[in-house]
Design a protein around this motif. Structure first.
Motif, PDB file in Angstrom:
ATOM      1  N   GLU A 153       1.230  -1.256   0.097  1.00  0.00           N
ATOM      2  CA  GLU A 153       0.157   0.158  -0.209  1.00  0.00           C
ATOM      3  C   GLU A 153       1.182   1.053   0.008  1.00  0.00           C
ATOM      4  OE1 GLU A 153      -3.196   0.408  -0.455  1.00  0.00           O
ATOM      5  OE2 GLU A 153      -4.752  -0.604   0.846  1.00  0.00           O
ATOM      6  N   ALA A 154       1.838   0.912   0.830  1.00  0.00           N
ATOM      7  CA  ALA A 154       3.136   2.400   1.202  1.00  0.00           C
ATOM      8  C   ALA A 154       3.680   2.756  -0.235  1.00  0.00           C
ATOM      9  CB  ALA A 154       3.694   2.027   1.724  1.00  0.00           C
ATOM     10  N   LEU A 155       4.121   1.387  -1.417  1.00  0.00           N
ATOM     11  CA  LEU A 155       4.839   1.320  -2.472  1.00  0.00           C
ATOM     12  C   LEU A 155       3.796   2.522  -3.631  1.00  0.00           C
ATOM     13  CD1 LEU A 155       7.511   0.846  -4.293  1.00  0.00           C
ATOM     14  CD2 LEU A 155       6.609  -1.523  -4.240  1.00  0.00           C
ATOM     15  N   VAL A 156       2.445   1.689  -3.970  1.00  0.00           N
ATOM     16  CA  VAL A 156       1.263   2.677  -4.400  1.00  0.00           C
ATOM     17  C   VAL A 156       1.600   3.787  -4.127  1.00  0.00           C
ATOM     18  CG1 VAL A 156      -1.263   2.737  -4.657  1.00  0.00           C
ATOM     19  CG2 VAL A 156      -0.152   0.336  -4.402  1.00  0.00           C
ATOM     20  N   LYS A 157       1.479   4.122  -2.811  1.00  0.00           N
ATOM     21  CA  LYS A 157       1.374   5.995  -3.102  1.00  0.00           C
ATOM     22  C   LYS A 157       2.826   6.335  -3.025  1.00  0.00           C
ATOM     23  CE  LYS A 157      -1.540   5.151   1.419  1.00  0.00           C
ATOM     24  NZ  LYS A 157      -2.640   5.124   2.675  1.00  0.00           N
ATOM     25  N   PHE A 158       3.632   5.845  -2.698  1.00  0.00           N
ATOM     26  CA  PHE A 158       5.231   6.092  -3.371  1.00  0.00           C
ATOM     27  C   PHE A 158       5.367   6.178  -4.610  1.00  0.00           C
ATOM     28  CE2 PHE A 158       9.673   5.605  -4.538  1.00  0.00           C
ATOM     29  CZ  PHE A 158      10.277   6.429  -4.202  1.00  0.00           C
ATOM     30  N   ASP A 159       5.221   5.438  -5.817  1.00  0.00           N
ATOM     31  CA  ASP A 159       5.396   4.953  -6.499  1.00  0.00           C
ATOM     32  C   ASP A 159       4.382   5.315  -7.521  1.00  0.00           C
ATOM     33  OD1 ASP A 159       4.691   2.464  -9.455  1.00  0.00           O
ATOM     34  OD2 ASP A 159       6.520   3.718  -9.541  1.00  0.00           O
ATOM     35  N   GLY A 160       2.848   5.228  -7.093  1.00  0.00           N
ATOM     36  CA  GLY A 160       1.919   6.150  -8.050  1.00  0.00           C
ATOM     37  C   GLY A 160       1.464   5.876  -9.480  1.00  0.00           C
ATOM     38  N   THR A 161       2.460   4.822  -9.890  1.00  0.00           N
ATOM     39  CA  THR A 161       1.722   3.937 -11.130  1.00  0.00           C
ATOM     40  C   THR A 161       1.701   3.106 -11.704  1.00  0.00           C
ATOM     41  OG1 THR A 161       4.037   3.230 -11.330  1.00  0.00           O
ATOM     42  CG2 THR A 161       3.112   5.689 -12.085  1.00  0.00           C
ATOM     43  N   ARG A 162       1.541   1.713 -10.152  1.00  0.00           N
ATOM     44  CA  ARG A 162       0.825   0.391 -10.396  1.00  0.00           C
ATOM     45  C   ARG A 162      -0.157   0.251  -9.173  1.00  0.00           C
ATOM     46  NH1 ARG A 162       6.403  -2.555 -10.051  1.00  0.00           N
ATOM     47  NH2 ARG A 162       6.761  -0.447  -8.407  1.00  0.00           N
ATOM     48  N   PRO A 163      -0.973  -0.020  -9.539  1.00  0.00           N
ATOM     49  CA  PRO A 163      -2.337  -0.521  -8.881  1.00  0.00           C
ATOM     50  C   PRO A 163      -1.470  -1.628  -7.201  1.00  0.00           C
ATOM     51  CG  PRO A 163      -3.157  -1.979 -10.260  1.00  0.00           C
ATOM     52  CD  PRO A 163      -1.269  -1.002 -10.612  1.00  0.00           C
ATOM     53  N   LEU A 164      -2.556  -1.515  -6.469  1.00  0.00           N
ATOM     54  CA  LEU A 164      -2.278  -3.048  -4.864  1.00  0.00           C
ATOM     55  C   LEU A 164      -2.024  -3.756  -5.590  1.00  0.00           C
ATOM     56  CD1 LEU A 164      -1.167  -3.153  -2.492  1.00  0.00           C
ATOM     57  CD2 LEU A 164      -3.967  -2.702  -1.670  1.00  0.00           C
ATOM     58  N   GLY A 177      18.473   3.247  -2.421  1.00  0.00           N
ATOM     59  CA  GLY A 177      18.940   4.448  -2.304  1.00  0.00           C
ATOM     60  C   GLY A 177      17.640   5.626  -1.468  1.00  0.00           C
ATOM     61  N   VAL A 178      16.001   4.339  -1.567  1.00  0.00           N
ATOM     62  CA  VAL A 178      14.564   5.095  -1.453  1.00  0.00           C
ATOM     63  C   VAL A 178      15.232   4.111   0.040  1.00  0.00           C
ATOM     64  CG1 VAL A 178      13.115   4.398  -1.444  1.00  0.00           C
ATOM     65  CG2 VAL A 178      13.919   4.619  -3.645  1.00  0.00           C
ATOM     66  N   GLN A 179      14.660   4.645   1.112  1.00  0.00           N
ATOM     67  CA  GLN A 179      14.236   4.816   2.594  1.00  0.00           C
ATOM     68  C   GLN A 179      12.864   3.635   2.597  1.00  0.00           C
ATOM     69  OE1 GLN A 179      16.873   5.156   4.942  1.00  0.00           O
ATOM     70  NE2 GLN A 179      17.923   6.896   3.378  1.00  0.00           N
ATOM     71  N   ALA A 186       0.984  -4.938  18.845  1.00  0.00           N
ATOM     72  CA  ALA A 186      -0.613  -5.200  18.786  1.00  0.00           C
ATOM     73  C   ALA A 186      -1.657  -4.555  18.369  1.00  0.00           C
ATOM     74  CB  ALA A 186      -0.550  -5.218  20.371  1.00  0.00           C
ATOM     75  N   ASP A 187      -1.259  -3.101  18.156  1.00  0.00           N
ATOM     76  CA  ASP A 187      -2.297  -2.178  17.517  1.00  0.00           C
ATOM     77  C   ASP A 187      -2.311  -1.650  15.931  1.00  0.00           C
ATOM     78  OD1 ASP A 187      -2.909  -1.879  20.786  1.00  0.00           O
ATOM     79  OD2 ASP A 187      -1.817  -0.547  21.295  1.00  0.00           O
ATOM     80  N   PHE A 188      -1.028  -1.653  16.171  1.00  0.00           N
ATOM     81  CA  PHE A 188      -1.335  -1.389  13.955  1.00  0.00           C
ATOM     82  C   PHE A 188       0.260  -1.817  13.736  1.00  0.00           C
ATOM     83  CE2 PHE A 188       0.805   1.997  16.408  1.00  0.00           C
ATOM     84  CZ  PHE A 188       2.186   2.308  16.083  1.00  0.00           C
ATOM     85  N   THR A 189      -0.091  -1.875  12.209  1.00  0.00           N
ATOM     86  CA  THR A 189       1.152  -1.766  11.636  1.00  0.00           C
ATOM     87  C   THR A 189       1.523  -0.644  10.951  1.00  0.00           C
ATOM     88  OG1 THR A 189       0.709  -4.497  11.299  1.00  0.00           O
ATOM     89  CG2 THR A 189       2.173  -3.527   9.734  1.00  0.00           C
ATOM     90  N   LEU A 190       2.777  -0.050  10.754  1.00  0.00           N
ATOM     91  CA  LEU A 190       2.747   0.730   9.452  1.00  0.00           C
ATOM     92  C   LEU A 190       4.024   0.821   8.632  1.00  0.00           C
ATOM     93  CD1 LEU A 190       5.240   2.796  10.243  1.00  0.00           C
ATOM     94  CD2 LEU A 190       3.681   3.750  12.452  1.00  0.00           C
ATOM     95  N   SER A 191       3.751   1.038   7.731  1.00  0.00           N
ATOM     96  CA  SER A 191       4.973   1.158   5.957  1.00  0.00           C
ATOM     97  C   SER A 191       5.140   2.859   6.408  1.00  0.00           C
ATOM     98  CB  SER A 191       5.037  -0.007   5.512  1.00  0.00           C
ATOM     99  OG  SER A 191       5.741   0.070   4.556  1.00  0.00           O
ATOM    100  N   ALA A 192       6.868   2.771   5.493  1.00  0.00           N
ATOM    101  CA  ALA A 192       6.975   4.144   4.660  1.00  0.00           C
ATOM    102  C   ALA A 192       7.937   3.983   4.315  1.00  0.00           C
ATOM    103  CB  ALA A 192       7.426   4.655   6.578  1.00  0.00           C
ATOM    104  N   ILE A 193       7.871   4.388   2.788  1.00  0.00           N
ATOM    105  CA  ILE A 193       8.613   4.047   2.003  1.00  0.00           C
ATOM    106  C   ILE A 193       9.029   5.543   1.815  1.00  0.00           C
ATOM    107  CG2 ILE A 193       9.336   3.878  -0.494  1.00  0.00           C
ATOM    108  CD1 ILE A 193       7.484   1.224  -0.003  1.00  0.00           C
ATOM    109  N   TYR A 194      10.106   6.095   1.025  1.00  0.00           N
ATOM    110  CA  TYR A 194      10.347   7.676   1.257  1.00  0.00           C
ATOM    111  C   TYR A 194      11.647   7.754   0.314  1.00  0.00           C
ATOM    112  CZ  TYR A 194      12.128   7.582   5.321  1.00  0.00           C
ATOM    113  OH  TYR A 194      13.046   7.087   6.383  1.00  0.00           O
ATOM    114  N   ARG A 195      11.848   8.732  -0.783  1.00  0.00           N
ATOM    115  CA  ARG A 195      13.738   9.644  -0.826  1.00  0.00           C
ATOM    116  C   ARG A 195      13.787  10.136   0.089  1.00  0.00           C
ATOM    117  NH1 ARG A 195      13.923   8.165  -5.848  1.00  0.00           N
ATOM    118  NH2 ARG A 195      12.158   7.747  -7.390  1.00  0.00           N
ATOM    119  N   GLY A 196      15.054  10.049  -0.131  1.00  0.00           N
ATOM    120  CA  GLY A 196      16.154  11.426   1.606  1.00  0.00           C
ATOM    121  C   GLY A 196      16.737  10.318   2.673  1.00  0.00           C
ATOM    122  N   SER A 197      17.109  11.350   3.308  1.00  0.00           N
ATOM    123  CA  SER A 197      17.838  10.518   4.868  1.00  0.00           C
ATOM    124  C   SER A 197      16.592  10.059   5.300  1.00  0.00           C
ATOM    125  CB  SER A 197      18.376  12.089   5.492  1.00  0.00           C
ATOM    126  OG  SER A 197      17.282  13.151   5.346  1.00  0.00           O
TER     127      SER A 197
END
Length: 218
Positions: A153-164, A177-179, A186-197
């Motif tokens: 899901e995070a990659l969909v938003k990062f990439d913007g070209t391919r569907p889930l 180089g992409v972070q 127990a309460d949630f799962t999250l993922s973040a994908i981004y450019r930069g430091s």
């Protein structure tokens, strides 16, 4: 640098506070809000937009608003028209937002709930992932499922070209180089994908009817 803010338990925010935040939304946000009928989703929309305002002021010293590129991706424009990549995710009371002045960003958050995980795995996950899922214990299956789902899901938003659904059937791959950061609790799962430091993470809370941010290490 990417800046990412999280708030959980938005269901417990008093209705009077939500109404106050709603009244501050830009006209464009209010128009989009009118298209949302579900009360919980309306609340999360208001919280997400309010959290972005606070995060923007923290990062740039300015407030702003969400606009959309020709490709339909959200971006943040400060009042002085400084553009930043923008991403939003919410799930059953948890809201996660991010801004990045160094390129693309995508985040996703999911809260555990009753869903037909096995059916989704069998139908959409790639063969190797489905076999890995089947071999795990019940608790391990929950973590594996949400990690697999959030990352894509995070990659969909990062990439913007391919569907889930396409990404669910593929191994998880990001450019060198992409972070990529991930957290499972127990309460949630999250993922973040981004450019930069490495991103600056913040946790939001409500104090004196306003959102306050504090540094957080996921």
């Amino acid at each position: 640098m990417a800046d990412i803010a999280l708030i959980t338990g938005t269901q417990s925010i008093p209705d009077s506070v939500i109404a106050r935040w709603h009244a501050r939304l830009p006209v464009s946000d209010d128009e989009r809000l009118r298209l949302i009928a579900h009360p919980g989703r309306r609340r999360e929309f208001i919280v997400a937009r309010s959290l972005l305002q606070v995060l923007s002021h923290c990062v740039t010293g300015e407030y702003g608003g969400v606009s959309y590129t020709d490709a339909g991706k959200p971006q943040w424009l400060t009042h002085s028209h400084q553009p930043l990549a923008c991403t939003i995710s919410h799930s059953h009371g948890a809201v996660l937002v991010g801004l990045n002045n160094n390129g693309a960003i995508g985040v996703d958050i999911e809260t555990p709930r009753d869903r037909q995980n096995q059916r989704l795995v069998s139908r959409y996950f790639d063969e190797a992932a489905a076999k890995t899922y089947a071999a795990k214990s019940a608790s391990e299956k929950t973590e594996f499922f949400y990690r697999y789902w959030c990352d894509r899901e995070a990659l969909v938003k990062f990439d913007g070209t391919r569907p889930l659904l396409q990404l669910l059937g593929m191994p998880f791959e990001i450019e060198p180089g992409v972070q990529h950061q991930h957290l499972h609790t127990a309460d949630f799962t999250l993922s973040a994908i981004y450019r930069g430091s490495k991103a600056h993470w913040l946790r939001a809370s409500v104090q004196d009817n306003e959102l306050q941010l504090s540094t957080w290490t996921p």
